[in-house]
Motif scaffolding. Structure first.
Motif, mmCIF file in Angstrom:
data_model
loop_
_atom_site.group_PDB
_atom_site.id
_atom_site.type_symbol
_atom_site.label_atom_id
_atom_site.label_comp_id
_atom_site.label_asym_id
_atom_site.label_seq_id
_atom_site.Cartn_x
_atom_site.Cartn_y
_atom_site.Cartn_z
ATOM 1 N N VAL A 7 0.842 -1.203 0.000
ATOM 2 C CA VAL A 7 0.000 0.000 0.000
ATOM 3 C C VAL A 7 0.878 1.254 0.000
ATOM 4 O O VAL A 7 0.667 2.176 -0.789
ATOM 5 N N ARG A 8 1.868 1.278 0.880
ATOM 6 C CA ARG A 8 2.762 2.448 0.939
ATOM 7 C C ARG A 8 3.548 2.608 -0.374
ATOM 8 O O ARG A 8 3.722 3.712 -0.873
ATOM 9 N N GLY A 9 4.003 1.486 -0.913
ATOM 10 C CA GLY A 9 4.721 1.536 -2.182
ATOM 11 C C GLY A 9 3.839 2.015 -3.320
ATOM 12 O O GLY A 9 4.282 2.782 -4.182
ATOM 13 N N ALA A 10 2.584 1.572 -3.331
ATOM 14 C CA ALA A 10 1.653 1.991 -4.380
ATOM 15 C C ALA A 10 1.410 3.495 -4.313
ATOM 16 O O ALA A 10 1.371 4.169 -5.352
ATOM 17 N N PHE A 11 1.274 4.029 -3.096
ATOM 18 C CA PHE A 11 1.080 5.474 -2.973
ATOM 19 C C PHE A 11 2.283 6.227 -3.544
ATOM 20 O O PHE A 11 2.119 7.170 -4.321
#
Length: 126
Positions: free
Chosen positions: A115-119
């Motif tokens: 999730v953090r990487g996608a953001f």
């Protein structure tokens, strides 16, 4: 959150390219991605996606417009300000899930990292 979600219309669209999105009428539409993988992986992914989209149902609809114009002025991704709180809540939920359900901890922490990487990949920023 549960009472509020009971009022939401939840739909599935097999052709949706995104994990999910929230409509102007605050319905949540899921694509196939959060349902993929084994049972535990899919449940964690779906729960995190639901937290993310539920946050969007609580945001002011004009937040997208504000985010767009703020992005234009600051030369950052136009949806960064709108998406940031939903991604933050999704990641925080997944980290908490890892603590309260240790048997899902590895999956939940891995999903939080995604999730953090996608953001960062989609919206950039700090």
């Amino acid at each position: 959150m549960v009472t509020d979600l009971m009022r939401r219309r939840l739909r599935f669209d097999a052709g949706l390219a995104d994990r999910a999105h929230t409509t102007l009428l605050r319905a949540i539409v899921f694509g196939p991605e959060p349902f993929q993988g084994n049972r535990e992986t899919a449940l964690v992914s779906l729960a995190g996606t639901l937290v993310h989209e539920h946050w969007h149902t609580r945001q002011n609809p004009f937040g997208k417009t504000w985010s767009f114009w703020a992005g234009m002025v600051t030369r950052t991704h136009p949806m960064q300000r709108y998406e940031r709180p939903a991604y933050e809540r999704q990641a925080a939920f997944l980290e908490e899930l890892a603590i309260v359900r240790p048997e899902l901890g590895r999956i939940a922490r891995a999903e939080a990292r995604k999730v953090r990487g996608a953001f960062m990949r989609h919206y950039g920023g700090e």
